[in-house]
Design a protein around this motif. Structure first.
Motif, short mmCIF file in Angstrom:
data_model
loop_
_atom_site.label_atom_id
_atom_site.label_comp_id
_atom_site.label_asym_id
_atom_site.label_seq_id
_atom_site.Cartn_x
_atom_site.Cartn_y
_atom_site.Cartn_z
N GLY A 148 -3.78 -4.58 1.82
CA GLY A 148 -3.50 -5.68 0.90
C GLY A 148 -3.59 -5.27 -0.55
O GLY A 148 -3.13 -6.01 -1.42
N GLN A 149 -4.19 -4.10 -0.83
CA GLN A 149 -4.18 -3.64 -2.21
C GLN A 149 -2.74 -3.39 -2.65
O GLN A 149 -1.88 -3.00 -1.87
CB GLN A 149 -4.99 -2.34 -2.35
CG GLN A 149 -6.47 -2.48 -2.06
CD GLN A 149 -7.23 -3.26 -3.13
OE1 GLN A 149 -6.67 -3.68 -4.14
NE2 GLN A 149 -8.51 -3.48 -2.89
N GLU A 150 -2.50 -3.61 -3.94
CA GLU A 150 -1.14 -3.42 -4.46
C GLU A 150 -0.69 -1.99 -4.22
O GLU A 150 -1.44 -1.04 -4.46
CB GLU A 150 -1.12 -3.74 -5.95
CG GLU A 150 0.27 -3.74 -6.54
CD GLU A 150 0.28 -4.26 -7.96
OE1 GLU A 150 1.36 -4.26 -8.57
OE2 GLU A 150 -0.78 -4.67 -8.46
N PRO A 151 0.53 -1.80 -3.71
CA PRO A 151 1.02 -0.44 -3.46
C PRO A 151 1.00 0.39 -4.74
O PRO A 151 1.19 -0.11 -5.84
CB PRO A 151 2.45 -0.68 -2.97
CG PRO A 151 2.45 -2.07 -2.43
CD PRO A 151 1.50 -2.83 -3.31
N TYR A 205 -3.98 -10.91 -2.95
CA TYR A 205 -3.86 -9.46 -2.89
C TYR A 205 -2.40 -9.06 -3.06
O TYR A 205 -1.51 -9.54 -2.34
CB TYR A 205 -4.40 -8.94 -1.56
CG TYR A 205 -5.90 -9.09 -1.45
CD1 TYR A 205 -6.75 -8.10 -1.94
CD2 TYR A 205 -6.47 -10.23 -0.89
CE1 TYR A 205 -8.14 -8.24 -1.85
CE2 TYR A 205 -7.86 -10.38 -0.81
CZ TYR A 205 -8.67 -9.37 -1.30
OH TYR A 205 -10.04 -9.52 -1.22
N GLY A 206 -2.16 -8.14 -4.01
CA GLY A 206 -0.80 -7.78 -4.37
C GLY A 206 0.02 -7.21 -3.25
O GLY A 206 1.24 -7.38 -3.23
N GLY A 207 -0.64 -6.53 -2.30
CA GLY A 207 0.11 -5.97 -1.18
C GLY A 207 0.74 -7.01 -0.29
O GLY A 207 1.73 -6.73 0.40
N PHE A 208 0.18 -8.21 -0.28
CA PHE A 208 0.76 -9.34 0.45
C PHE A 208 1.55 -10.26 -0.49
O PHE A 208 2.68 -10.64 -0.19
CB PHE A 208 -0.33 -10.16 1.14
CG PHE A 208 -1.13 -9.41 2.15
CD1 PHE A 208 -0.53 -8.85 3.27
CD2 PHE A 208 -2.50 -9.25 2.00
CE1 PHE A 208 -1.26 -8.16 4.22
CE2 PHE A 208 -3.25 -8.56 2.94
CZ PHE A 208 -2.64 -8.01 4.04
#
Length: 371
Positions: free
Chosen positions: A54-57, A242-245
């Motif tokens: 879920g952390q930003e890529p 969370y940026g990854g989502f």
């Protein structure tokens, strides 16, 4: 005689300790200075959850992966207990499940497991089957007890590497190789300043230009619920934090649906994380309110929003045994990194992810300063 060190770290929260660790592992002479006698800030008022999925890529994801590896090393070297491993996201809405399906199909989803409703309930004890339509399990997350880990890590750095800790002392000026403190002057070839949400003591103008503000959160501890959690838990609301989502196209429909069904939770920045301590009690939260000056008081209405989300997923709410607020630095970018001097670095995690990315940030900063 003035004490002399290779590195002075200002701030003994998790980010400061991460820099001290990275330097100490290189054999450098390190001093850590903090105005408090012990860690009392954001580094202990949290879930102790090291989040990877879920952390930003990009940088945040890479830093989380590296930080996780260092936590595992410390578990062996420093005797730090990993209380839970992995993270389950329990979906209640088709829109949330669509986000999880999209993530699973993407770059970082390969090692995660997409679950049916039944599989989600079987994955984690105590869940209310009527509320859940599916889920995603990530094997990467680690959970430690923050209020115990910070003192343990401090002792480890002092005993294993000879890191010197000067507490109850304020740093008033940094001009390497000179560091002025309320207890006198010391010398350090390089200095790293990790002030957390203290924006006024050192470099207030540089921090102010970055648009940094404070984020206040509310958290609770619940009595032992009668079951044990094998992993951390998150819910639909968490996917927007969370940026990854949240960066996935499918997240737009979820945001709209939550706006219709749970507008108060969104307005108060509420999402749900549930972790369990060694004594069986649960740490539950949290909320997010932003500003330069925030009051220190918790809101019963906000606590109720958090507990309502908990009740939806678990059916009932155990007794609340503790409540607290926390405060951390927040800005558009995940990290503020600045060089106020050729031999000094200002490092502030502005995304609430110090435990998840801090060790990697420490290594990066020390490499930049020392080569």
């Amino acid at each position: 005689m003035v004490d002399s060190f290779d590195l002075a770290v200002v701030g003994s929260g998790i980010v400061g300790l991460a820099h001290a660790l990275a330097a100490a592992r290189r054999g450098l002479r390190v001093v850590v200075i903090d105005r408090d006698r012990q860690a009392n800030g954001a580094s202990i008022r949290n879930f102790g959850l090291v989040v990877v999925t879920g952390q930003e890529p990009g940088a945040s994801r890479r830093q989380a992966e590296r930080t996780r590896r260092i936590w595992l090393e410390l578990a062996n070297e420093a005797g730090i207990e990993i209380l839970q491993r992995g993270k389950l996201i329990a979906a209640q809405r088709p829109e949330a499940l669509a986000v999880l399906e999209a993530f699973k199909a993407g770059e970082h989803g390969a090692d995660c497991k997409l679950l049916t409703a039944r599989g989600t309930i079987e994955q984690l004890g105590g869940l209310n089957g009527k509320a859940i339509i599916g889920g995603l399990f990530s094997p990467f997350e680690l959970r430690v007890e923050s209020r115990e880990v910070l003192p343990r890590l401090t002792s480890f750095l002092a005993e294993r590497f000879g890191v010197v800790f000067r507490t109850g002392i304020s740093v008033t000026d940094v001009a390497p190789p000179v560091v002025e403190t309320s207890a006198g002057r010391l010398r350090a070839e390089k200095v790293v300043i990790c002030p957390g949400d203290d924006f006024s003591t050192l470099y207030p103008l540089r921090i102010g230009k970055q648009g940094v503000q404070r984020c206040k959160l509310q958290m609770l501890r619940l009595a032992y619920p009668g079951f044990r959690l094998s992993s951390a838990l998150m819910s639909d609301l968490s996917l927007l934090r969370y940026g990854g989502f949240a960066g996935l196209p499918e997240a737009g429909a979820l945001r709209s649906k939550l706006g219709e069904q749970n507008a108060s939770a969104l307005a108060n920045g509420v999402h749900l994380i549930v972790v369990q301590s060694a004594d069986g009690s649960l740490v539950v939260g949290d909320s997010h309110h932003y500003g330069l000056a925030l009051d220190p008081f918790g809101s019963e209405a906000v606590d109720r929003l958090i507990l309502d989300e908990f009740k939806t997923l678990f059916g009932k709410v155990p007794e609340v045994v503790a409540r607290w607020t926390g405060s951390y630095a927040s800005a558009r970018n995940a990290v503020l990194r600045d060089a106020p001097h050729a031999d000094a670095r200002l490092v502030i995690v502005t995304s609430g992810t110090g435990a998840s990315t801090g060790f990697a940030l420490g290594e990066e900063t020390i490499t930049e300063l020392f080569g």
